[in-house]
Design an enzyme around this catalytic site. Structure first.
Site, PDB file in Angstrom:
ATOM      1  N   ASP A 477      25.932  39.273  51.208  1.00  0.00           N
ATOM      2  CA  ASP A 477      25.730  40.629  50.676  1.00  0.00           C
ATOM      3  C   ASP A 477      24.716  40.756  49.540  1.00  0.00           C
ATOM      4  OD1 ASP A 477      27.815  41.024  52.415  1.00  0.00           O
ATOM      5  OD2 ASP A 477      29.269  41.664  50.921  1.00  0.00           O
ATOM      6  N   HIS A 481      24.346  43.864  46.786  1.00  0.00           N
ATOM      7  CA  HIS A 481      24.615  43.693  45.353  1.00  0.00           C
ATOM      8  C   HIS A 481      23.374  43.984  44.518  1.00  0.00           C
ATOM      9  CE1 HIS A 481      28.284  40.816  46.034  1.00  0.00           C
ATOM     10  NE2 HIS A 481      28.251  41.816  46.878  1.00  0.00           N
ATOM     11  N   ASP A 551      26.519  38.636  60.645  1.00  0.00           N
ATOM     12  CA  ASP A 551      27.007  40.002  60.821  1.00  0.00           C
ATOM     13  C   ASP A 551      26.621  40.862  59.637  1.00  0.00           C
ATOM     14  OD1 ASP A 551      29.431  40.579  58.876  1.00  0.00           O
ATOM     15  OD2 ASP A 551      29.729  38.529  59.569  1.00  0.00           O
ATOM     16  N   GLU A 553      28.266  44.807  57.962  1.00  0.00           N
ATOM     17  CA  GLU A 553      29.173  45.933  58.198  1.00  0.00           C
ATOM     18  C   GLU A 553      28.699  47.236  57.566  1.00  0.00           C
ATOM     19  OE1 GLU A 553      33.162  45.770  56.613  1.00  0.00           O
ATOM     20  OE2 GLU A 553      32.494  45.083  54.660  1.00  0.00           O
ATOM     21  N   GLU A 557      24.008  50.555  53.381  1.00  0.00           N
ATOM     22  CA  GLU A 557      23.631  49.779  52.194  1.00  0.00           C
ATOM     23  C   GLU A 557      22.433  48.885  52.491  1.00  0.00           C
ATOM     24  OE1 GLU A 557      27.357  49.307  49.231  1.00  0.00           O
ATOM     25  OE2 GLU A 557      27.696  48.409  51.195  1.00  0.00           O
ATOM     26  N   TYR A 635      37.089  54.472  56.422  1.00  0.00           N
ATOM     27  CA  TYR A 635      36.454  53.230  55.986  1.00  0.00           C
ATOM     28  C   TYR A 635      35.367  52.819  56.987  1.00  0.00           C
ATOM     29  CZ  TYR A 635      40.902  52.448  53.382  1.00  0.00           C
ATOM     30  OH  TYR A 635      42.009  52.562  52.590  1.00  0.00           O
TER      31      TYR A 635
END
Length: 725
Positions: A477, A481, A551, A553, A557, A635
């Site tokens: 991520d 971040h 992957d 999700e 972002e 979500y």
């Protein structure tokens, strides 16, 4: 008194002929980041100097047991390691058809399957050698942004016996034999094995393997010494050569009526891929140039994904053949016979700045007097909140979101509410809070670790928890971040250019280098850690072995990170960085609307799945309509909405938003959602119904708990205020 910038942000002037040609920096990361030479994850069998791609398709070859698949599209490869139906010690090659997909249970609300996946472990053919056995070791070298060499050795001290250059999109699986005796095995069984009487090209020997599943594979052998590949079929599982071989063996699946095209492309193979690009006005182009070995006079056969061939220039389009092969999660790949491809993005969002933006109307940098009057008290109240406290967290992700939230309020107050005095008070507090991070004194400071080559949280080092801060230490991520920090810094630097000191610019540039380094001249960070120029989006998954590949999700972002890079480039007047951000955003918008966000018109993903409207978690080998933190529908859909940005309407088109809202959230269903997700849903609704969204966000009974930690009511109101226009 500080002079605040109230001018609209304007695109930076001319970019270079190749916007990927120059590094952001070539210097060692600034001393504020403590350097570590160790990392919790060992580099299993990795040869050669770093930095190394941590989020790449080939990572399973150096993680865990080293035998989880690598998805090169359309094939997948895995080291058999003595296991599976062949018990081979070679490289297993698999390709799955749409008919082999497995679907999850049907969702009652939509009738769509909860997930789809492709079977793993089908060893159609294995390329091995008689000399390989239980002492076999696997190494990787020449690790680049879109390619790597995978080597099989008789033992850990021996030279490579077989080398597999793996490149995304490769039309053949190529094995370079260095004196090993070729063995070809199958877990599907040979039905017939035929040797062609005449090779397709001088010096090439050809075999056709017809397997019991009805699929046909062509195998080609070439040796510079002129020795033919002489195979003997031992039984319906094994064919082997009579003596050691020095040369190449290539394998390609024939989808039907493709033999002559595959034949003509045999003998050449890719060993790497270089990305270059240009930017001129709103037109961006990018070229994937494949580095080639083998027959120099033979053009490469490579497979393109739907978002590629939708945007091919005329030359590349002419090189596209009729051959198609199914991919795992990216629709049908088309074979292109060319050594490079060029794609065109004609509508890059160059007019997009910090203000709300629309694909047809452009930026909206003024609000009506009545909107200003309504929003100003909200901004005043929110800027009195304690940004230092809200951003002082043990997570780079949540800290970054808090900083980004206040940056958006400061911009709104200054430029949209025309209240520089209010903005200045908020900006002063924001800069103080940001300083904690710019001096690397947050709860878990960042390290520059040279084992892999990157900027990581110290959290896992200090706690021993490999999932701390969503796995940041393990390279999960990073674009999420650091994207929030890059965006916040872009706003601060725009509002107050004096903040753009050498130290602050270096700090943010180091984050950009970590997630989006464009150049091999930067020896401290790998090229394009997160964004995958072959797939057209990023991978969030770091140094964890996984059967289903990398992957991601949160597609939104991903877009946020590209937008942040674009705006930071604009703020520091780095035209190449801004152009790369614009190009990334454009490619992301194209790929998301094929692979992640589904209208009823989607022809790429399975018909049984598109009713979900979003992919959920998109893996290389499966799609799962869920999240890592829960299965509530707000979500699953909402993680592809946040944060609400000027780029939102660009990557999430109105026709998609309309269908998604009607599927899940209309007729009062959104009002039953609790917490910050409710605000996220209504912010997203502004794309198609700004009036309803404005009414929601300006309701006297609005509950602050409906705000996600990364967003403000000020920004939501300013964004939806076009209802007044």
């Amino acid at each position: 008194m500080l002079r605040m910038s109230i001018e609209p942000t304007k695109p930076t002037n001319t970019a270079s002929p190749n916007i990927f040609g120059s590094p952001i920096a070539t210097t060692k990361p600034i001393s504020v980041f403590e350097e570590r030479k160790d990392h919790p994850v060992p580099r299993l069998g990795v040869r050669g100097s770093g930095p190394y791609g941590t989020n790449k398709f080939y990572a399973n070859f150096f993680l865990g047991n080293q035998n989880s698949p690598a998805y090169v599209h359309p094939y997948s490869l895995s080291w058999s390691k003595g296991q599976g139906s062949t018990s081979s010690w070679g490289m297993a090659i698999s390709h799955t058809e749409a008919s082999q997909r497995v679907y999850g249970q049907t969702q009652p609300e939509t009738g769509a399957a909860k997930y789809f996946l492709n079977p793993i472990g089908i060893q159609s053919l294995c390329l091995s050698a008689l000399e390989l056995g239980p002492s076999t070791s696997l190494t990787t070298d020449n690790l680049n942004s879109h390619s790597a060499n995978v080597n099989l050795h008789v033992d850990s001290k021996a030279k490579p016996l077989i080398t597999f250059p793996v490149v995304q999109g490769m039309g053949f699986v190529t094995a370079i034999y260095n004196g090993g005796t070729p063995v070809i095995q199958t877990g599907v069984f040979f039905k017939t094995v035929t040797r062609s009487t005449k090779g397709p090209q001088p010096g090439i020997t050809k075999y056709t393997f017809n397997l019991e599943d009805g699929k046909i594979w062509h195998v080609y052998g070439y040796s510079a010494k002129g020795d033919p590949l002489d195979l003997t079929v031992i039984n319906n599982r094994i064919a082997k050569a009579g003596k050691p071989f020095n040369g190449i063996i290539q394998v390609a699946k024939d989808p039907g009526n493709a033999e002559s095209i595959i034949d003509a492309a045999s003998g050449a193979y890719p060993v790497g891929m270089i990305v270059s690009g240009t930017s001129s006005g709103s037109k961006g182009t990018y070229t994937l140039t494949f580095q080639k070995a083998g027959f120099s006079n033979v053009k490469l056969l490579m497979y393109a994904l739907p978002h590629h061939y939708e945007s091919f220039d005329s030359t590349t389009a002419k090189a596209t053949s009729t051959i198609k092969l199914q991919t795992t999660t990216k629709g049908m790949a088309k074979a292109v016979v060319a050594d490079s491809w060029t794609m065109i993005e004609p509508n890059m969002p160059i007019s997009m700045g910090f203000a709300p933006w629309d694909p047809t109307k452009g930026p909206r940098e003024t609000l009506s007097d009545s909107a200003i009057k309504a929003i100003t008290p909200v901004a005043l109240k929110e800027l009195s909140q304690n940004v230092d406290q809200q951003s002082n967290q043990d997570s780079m992700y949540f800290s970054g979101k808090a900083l980004a939230k206040f940056a958006a309020i400061c911009y709104t107050a200054n430029n949209l509410l025309k209240n520089p005095k209010l903005a200045q008070s908020g900006l002063a507090n924001l800069k103080t809070a940001f300083k904690r991070f710019a001096t690397n004194k947050q709860q878990f400071p960042l390290y520059y670790e040279s084992a892999w080559g990157g900027l990581v949280s110290s959290a896992s080092y200090k706690t021993g928890n490999n999932g701390a801060d969503f796995g940041n230490t393990f390279y999960n991520d990073h674009h999420f971040h650091y994207g929030y920090f890059i965006y916040a810094a872009a706003v601060i630097g725009y509002l107050d250019p004096s903040w753009l000191t050498l130290e602050n610019v270096d700090y943010i540039n180091t984050m950009v280098r970590d997630i989006s380094n464009p150049s091999t001249f930067d020896r401290y960070f790998p090229v394009s850690r997160n964004f995958d120029w072959y797939h057209g989006h990023s991978w969030a998954h770091g140094l964890y072995e996984t059967l289903d590949g990398k992957d991601q999700e949160s597609s939104s972002e991903d877009a946020m990170a590209a937008y942040a890079v674009k705006m930071w480039g604009r703020t520091i007047k780095d035209a190449n960085m801004e152009a790369r951000g614009n190009l990334m955003l454009s490619v992301i918008a194209r790929s998301l609307n094929q692979y992640y966000l589904y209208t009823t018109q989607n022809k790429v993903q399975p018909e049984k799945y598109i009713g979900n409207r979003v992919a959920g978690i998109l893996f290389e080998n499966k799609c799962d309509h869920t999240t890592y933190f829960g299965a509530n529908i707000e979500y699953v859909q909402g993680i592809h909405m946040l944060p609400l940005l000027p780029s939102t309407k660009f990557t999430r088109p109105a026709d998609f938003v309309k269908e998604e809202w009607a599927t899940y959230f209309d007729k009062g269903r959104a009002d039953k959602v609790e917490g910050g997700w409710k605000g996220i849903l209504y912010g997203n609704l502004a794309t198609v119904d700004p009036k309803m969204a404005w009414t929601f966000f300006t309701n006297k009974a609005f509950d602050p708990s409906w705000l996600d930690g990364g967003v403000s009511l000020t920004w939501y109101q300013a964004y939806t205020a076009e209802a007044f226009m």
